[in-house]
Motif scaffolding. Structure first.
Motif, PDB file in Angstrom:
ATOM      1  N   VAL A   1      87.480  57.952  27.668  1.00 52.40           N
ATOM      2  CA  VAL A   1      87.201  57.217  28.904  1.00 52.40           C
ATOM      3  C   VAL A   1      85.802  57.557  29.412  1.00 52.40           C
ATOM      4  N   GLY A   2      85.479  58.849  29.385  1.00 55.99           N
ATOM      5  CA  GLY A   2      84.168  59.290  29.844  1.00 55.99           C
ATOM      6  C   GLY A   2      83.053  58.621  29.061  1.00 55.99           C
ATOM      7  N   PHE A   3      83.216  58.570  27.773  1.00 54.47           N
ATOM      8  CA  PHE A   3      82.198  57.975  26.911  1.00 54.47           C
ATOM      9  C   PHE A   3      82.002  56.496  27.218  1.00 54.47           C
ATOM     10  N   VAL A   4      83.140  55.818  27.361  1.00 58.03           N
ATOM     11  CA  VAL A   4      83.081  54.381  27.659  1.00 58.03           C
ATOM     12  C   VAL A   4      82.391  54.169  29.002  1.00 58.03           C
ATOM     13  N   ALA A   5      82.746  54.995  29.988  1.00 58.82           N
ATOM     14  CA  ALA A   5      82.169  54.843  31.326  1.00 58.82           C
ATOM     15  C   ALA A   5      80.662  55.011  31.297  1.00 58.82           C
ATOM     16  N   VAL A   6      80.213  56.105  30.657  1.00 59.28           N
ATOM     17  CA  VAL A   6      78.779  56.378  30.613  1.00 59.28           C
ATOM     18  C   VAL A   6      78.040  55.252  29.892  1.00 59.28           C
ATOM     19  N   THR A   7      78.590  54.858  28.748  1.00 61.51           N
ATOM     20  CA  THR A   7      77.926  53.816  27.965  1.00 61.51           C
ATOM     21  C   THR A   7      77.847  52.511  28.752  1.00 61.51           C
ATOM     22  N   THR A   8      78.927  52.179  29.435  1.00 59.21           N
ATOM     23  CA  THR A   8      78.954  50.922  30.171  1.00 59.21           C
ATOM     24  C   THR A   8      77.959  50.931  31.323  1.00 59.21           C
ATOM     25  N   THR A   9      77.798  52.085  31.949  1.00 56.93           N
ATOM     26  CA  THR A   9      76.825  52.172  33.041  1.00 56.93           C
ATOM     27  C   THR A   9      75.425  51.888  32.524  1.00 56.93           C
ATOM     28  N   ILE A  10      75.124  52.407  31.347  1.00 53.48           N
ATOM     29  CA  ILE A  10      73.783  52.213  30.799  1.00 53.48           C
ATOM     30  C   ILE A  10      73.620  50.795  30.245  1.00 53.48           C
TER      31      ILE A  10
ATOM     32  N   ALA B   1      90.704  58.664  15.840  1.00 54.34           N
ATOM     33  CA  ALA B   1      90.006  57.596  15.123  1.00 54.34           C
ATOM     34  C   ALA B   1      89.335  56.646  16.110  1.00 54.34           C
ATOM     35  N   LEU B   2      90.060  56.310  17.164  1.00 54.33           N
ATOM     36  CA  LEU B   2      89.511  55.385  18.164  1.00 54.33           C
ATOM     37  C   LEU B   2      88.278  55.999  18.826  1.00 54.33           C
ATOM     38  N   LEU B   3      88.345  57.299  19.122  1.00 57.58           N
ATOM     39  CA  LEU B   3      87.221  57.978  19.770  1.00 57.58           C
ATOM     40  C   LEU B   3      85.979  57.941  18.871  1.00 57.58           C
ATOM     41  N   LEU B   4      86.156  58.305  17.600  1.00 57.56           N
ATOM     42  CA  LEU B   4      85.012  58.335  16.696  1.00 57.56           C
ATOM     43  C   LEU B   4      84.400  56.944  16.568  1.00 57.56           C
ATOM     44  N   GLU B   5      85.250  55.915  16.497  1.00 59.09           N
ATOM     45  CA  GLU B   5      84.754  54.558  16.326  1.00 59.09           C
ATOM     46  C   GLU B   5      84.039  54.078  17.594  1.00 59.09           C
ATOM     47  N   THR B   6      84.565  54.462  18.736  1.00 57.07           N
ATOM     48  CA  THR B   6      83.937  54.085  20.008  1.00 57.07           C
ATOM     49  C   THR B   6      82.540  54.683  20.103  1.00 57.07           C
ATOM     50  N   ILE B   7      82.428  55.936  19.716  1.00 58.01           N
ATOM     51  CA  ILE B   7      81.118  56.597  19.758  1.00 58.01           C
ATOM     52  C   ILE B   7      80.140  55.878  18.833  1.00 58.01           C
TER      53      ILE B   7
ATOM     54  N   ALA C   1      79.174  52.640  20.447  1.00 57.96           N
ATOM     55  CA  ALA C   1      78.401  52.879  21.668  1.00 57.96           C
ATOM     56  C   ALA C   1      76.960  53.218  21.327  1.00 57.96           C
ATOM     57  N   LEU C   2      76.758  54.076  20.337  1.00 58.27           N
ATOM     58  CA  LEU C   2      75.405  54.457  19.960  1.00 58.27           C
ATOM     59  C   LEU C   2      74.641  53.244  19.440  1.00 58.27           C
ATOM     60  N   TYR C   3      75.359  52.375  18.709  1.00 60.69           N
ATOM     61  CA  TYR C   3      74.725  51.168  18.185  1.00 60.69           C
ATOM     62  C   TYR C   3      74.280  50.278  19.332  1.00 60.69           C
ATOM     63  N   VAL C   4      75.187  50.123  20.294  1.00 61.96           N
ATOM     64  CA  VAL C   4      74.885  49.264  21.438  1.00 61.96           C
ATOM     65  C   VAL C   4      73.711  49.834  22.235  1.00 61.96           C
TER      66      VAL C   4
END
Lengths: 497, 349
Positions: B40-49, B295-301, B304-307
């Motif tokens: 959740v934290g990762f998604v939040a940070v990425t979405t803010t940026i 698996a979901l976490l690794l894929e999200t990261i 996110a980095l790509y985006v």
């Protein structure tokens, strides 16, 4: 109910059990006693189905049975409670009890609530409160044993063998275990109970069997035996004459151990060893002797107290510091701790002296070899070539290599742990002679040995440990086997005669 | 022994019997919550940026990619809890993807379920080989599956050569498997989620499932408890292989183009996902649901980095960092838990 009759078992040339016999009756706790190496554990392993006996038979209700593997022993109604139970640390108490035979509900699914209820019921019968749902990681040894006993009960075991269950328990835990065992007995189980503590035997057991050197010595009901008679049956041998030259005087104190403690191993150990003196640490296996040795040498850290060698206080947990102060250590297990088995004899001998053999940072092979040859000759080492691996030597000669390794450093203090275990008689005598010579030349020797005759023959002073504490201090002249065994088992036999 | 035993002196353990269990449960729940929190934290940070991160299309891609890894992690978890590892899953996936997808070119109008069965068969065969060598030959699984990783990839390259299966040779209904969604979530993801649920239920409620944990927790005790250790381990490798075979078919449907490099390196991502998801690398504990979240976490990261336009190098570095965190955390938890449980059950008092 269960009889083991004239069981024999040899491991290679070692005859661990020559005549193992015991009869267990329902509703009775039967003590099996004997010194270390008397064959008790071998008997347990035969009943557990771990070892197949070379001869003799096991009868259950008068019918011969073959205990080919642990499953067969379990099916025969025999349960073993070891000193250190073997549980699944990640699984719950209930699963540990029922693993492989969990109660099922429809669709062959595990009925978890039924499983927990059953375990809870068994624990209640035992009078122990333990949550069936908690994982077993972190349970005390006593609670782990309770889990094993609960398993035995759900298996409807009729014979319960307990191999030194109290060795690692506190007094309160022992009390609880005794109540559990009494409950088992009242319920008609046949219990075989092994312990080194004679007072436990007298308070718990109805019948006693004593073993010595792999043989059955005596079986009597507890009322017919005194502590003295049991100790004498365990020791058995005629008292050994000391053929020791009493070395006139010893020098000043070299090793001083003060109030040394290590949590869970030993407490408040204080003693001194003088130059030219051989001091033996006697006691039963597990009394904490080897732990004291390892802590003095710095392999284990100490929790309290100090070790002083010739006025220099050793750092805790630093073998390097101990070596620099002139301490040598011949460990109990030479194959694992004393030698690098795959390395050559010469390299093993030179291993602890590399600092002195090196020239400009390089150790020349020729230097190493002549050094090793010199020490090999001094110790009458029998070898093919110095370049052969240490594993090619016999046990006695391996021990000489370990000794050579330390003697070549000319230590002030030498600690030897079970120096003659598994060594033939001839080499044993040589090792004894060597130790005496060393002492005569002024080395302070601390010896740990489970062989009483050896201790009595060599030691100038005998310190006895029991359950992590020093409990007695005899001079070589006054010590007898009975005195030492009495102190080691907590039964001052001399006082009762 | 049917006569109830005398109950001497009532309850002898003074400590509350409930406390240690609650503590253990709380910590293990915290372990799985931890992954979700990081997620959740990762998604939040990425979405803010980068506000576009949470677009439906992106979410779909993340789910699709994670689905394949989560599926592989399901099989891998069964292997890892019994103190083994299956490194051949990436190669099995590649072989199965090519062979099953090329069936459409060879057999006209072949029904899609038959293609799935083919993938399943290929994976099962690989799993049988792994399992037989490990369980019967008693060779460490690390070595065996490292060898079959190379061997199966070699066979793949031999068969495929320079060829590839192209999208145009695949029927639309097959391609649709990787495209259709239900409320924004890909259908495949839902099916795999159901499979993972079934896997979790199996591991929790069936003897053979619990016995895998027992084997991983203490192999010697497992043998003494009469568990058919070799058979259980064999089965876990067959299942892992079969699942990797199915994952291969899904992979083909999703990507459409299959050459001899399909699935290369997946084994490490899968093992990472399993460990990050809280499965103990030395067996005995962990769940397939945790592994799926891993698996979901690794894929999200990854996405996110790509985006965010950050180099793919950082993706691997972060995956490695997470792995170390997970292992250190698990070790710390075990140590803490052990001492906490000790303190709470005073010795026999």
């Amino acid at each position: 109910m269960l009889s083991l009759h004239a069981a024999r078992k040899s491991f290679g040339a070692v005859r661990a059990l020559v005549d193992g016999s015991i009869d267990l009756y329902p509703g009775e706790v039967h003590a099996l006693l004997g010194e270390n190496g008397a064959g008790k554990s071998t008997m347990v392993k035969i009943l557990a189905g771990v070892h197949r006996p070379d001869g003799g038979e096991v009868l259950i209700d008068g019918r011969p049975v073959v205990l080919s593997d642990p499953a067969a022993a379990r099916d025969a109604g025999i349960a073993i409670i070891y000193q250190e139970p073997n549980l699944f640390p990640d699984l719950s108490v209930a699963e540990n009890v029922f693993m492989g035979r969990q109660p099922l509900r429809s669709g062959r699914r595990i009925d978890t609530s039924a499983m927990h209820d059953q375990v809870e019921a068994v624990l209640e019968r035992l009078g122990v409160r333990l949550d069936p749902g908690r994982i077993s990681r972190g349970l005390s040894i006593a609670d782990q044993q309770i889990v094993e006993i609960a398993k035995a009960l759900t298996l409807r075991a009729r014979v319960i063998v307990m191999d030194e269950p109290t060795a690692a328990l506190s007094a309160v835990e022992v009390d609880r275990l005794f109540r559990v065992v009494s409950a088992l007995r009242a319920d008609g189980a046949a219990v075989m109970f092994i312990s080194h503590r004679l007072e436990e035997v007298f308070s718990l057991c109805q019948r006693v069997t004593v073993m010595r050197d792999g043989r059955h010595v005596v079986t009597k009901s507890i009322g017919e035996l005194t502590v003295d008679e049991i100790v004498r049956a365990m020791v058995g041998r005629e008292l050994v004459q000391r053929d020791v030259v009493t070395r006139a005087e010893t020098g000043k104190t070299v090793l001083r151990v003060e109030r040394l403690s290590r949590e869970g191993a030993f407490t408040d150990v204080t003693f001194e060893v003088r130059a030219g003196e051989i001091v033996a640490l006697a006691g039963l296996v597990g009394a904490g002797r080897s732990e004291v040795a390892c802590t003095i040498f710095g392999i284990d850290r100490r929790d309290a107290g100090s070790v002083t060698v010739a006025g220099r206080v050793l750092k805790s947990g630093s073998p390097n510091d101990a070596m620099a102060a002139g301490v040598g250590f011949v460990p109990e297990d030479r194959r694992q701790q004393g030698l690098v088995m795959s390395m050559s004899i010469e390299r093993n001998i030179a291993l602890a002296s590399l600092g002195r053999l090196r020239r400009h940072g390089i150790v020349l092979r020729a230097v190493e070899r002549s050094f090793a040859a010199d020490w090999g000759a001094r110790l009458h080492l029998k070898y093919g070539r110095l370049s052969n691996a240490a594993s090619t030597l016999s046990g006695g000669n391996q021990q000489k290599v370990v000794l050579a390794k330390w003697l070549s450093r000319e230590p002030q203090v030498l600690i030897v742990d079970e120096p003659t275990r598994g060594i033939d008689i001839g080499t044993k005598a040589e090792v004894h002679r060597l130790l005496v010579e060393l002492a005569d030349s002024g080395v302070a020797i601390l010896m740990i040995s489970s062989e009483l005759p050896e201790v009595l023959r060599l030691a100038d002073r005998i310190l006895v440990m029991r359950e992590g504490r020093l409990v007695a201090d005899f001079t070589g002249a006054e010590a007898t086997e009975e005195l030492v065994v009495g102190a080691a088992t907590g039964q001052p036999s001399g006082a009762r005669r | 022994m049917t006569v109830p035993l005398a109950k001497p002196g009532g309850g002898l353990t003074a400590s509350s019997a409930e406390n240690p269990k609650r503590l253990a449960d709380a910590i293990f729940r915290a372990r799985e919550f931890g992954i979700v929190a990081v997620l959740v934290g990762f998604v939040a940070v990425t979405t803010t940026i980068q506000h576009r991160f949470l677009e439906a299309q992106n979410i779909k891609f993340i789910f699709l990619d994670a689905t394949i890894f989560a599926l592989l992690a399901l099989g891998e978890t069964m292997v890892v809890v019994s103190r083994n590892v299956d490194l051949s899953v990436g190669s099995v996936l590649g072989l199965s993807a090519y062979l099953s997808a090329s069936l459409f070119g060879h057999v006209h109008g072949i029904p899609i379920p038959v293609v799935f069965l083919a993938g399943l068969g290929i994976g099962t065969a690989c799993g049988v080989v792994n399992g037989a060598i490990i369980a019967v030959g008693r060779v460490p699984s690390l070595v065996v599956t490292l060898a079959t990783l190379y061997i199966i990839r070699g066979v793949d390259v031999l068969i495929v050569g320079g060829n590839q299966v192209v999208v145009s040779s695949l029927p639309d209904s097959f391609i649709a498997i990787g495209q259709s969604t239900l409320l924004g979530v890909p259908d495949v993801t839902l099916v795999v989620a159901a499979l993972i649920g079934a896997g979790a239920y199996y591991l929790r409620t069936f003897r053979s499932g619990r016995e895998l944990y027992a084997i991983g927790s203490n192999p010697d005790a497992a043998r003494l408890a009469g568990i058919p250790t070799a058979r259980r381990i064999f089965t876990s490798f067959v299942l892992s292989g079969a699942i990797a075979g199915i994952a291969g078919v899904v992979w083909a449907a999703y990507y459409g183009t299959v050459d001899s490099t399909a699935g290369t390196g997946y084994e490490l991502t899968v093992v990472s996902a399993v460990v990050v998801g809280g499965v103990a690398i030395f067996g005995g504990s962990g769940s397939v649901i945790g592994a799926a979240f891993g698996a979901l976490l690794l894929e999200t990261i990854n996405t996110a980095l790509y985006v965010l336009g950050i180099s793919a190098f950082w993706d691997q570095a972060i995956a490695g960092f997470l792995l170390i965190c997970a292992i250190t955390l698990d070790h710390g938890i075990t140590v803490m838990l052990t001492s906490a449980l000790r303190r709470r059950s005073p010795r026999g008092a």
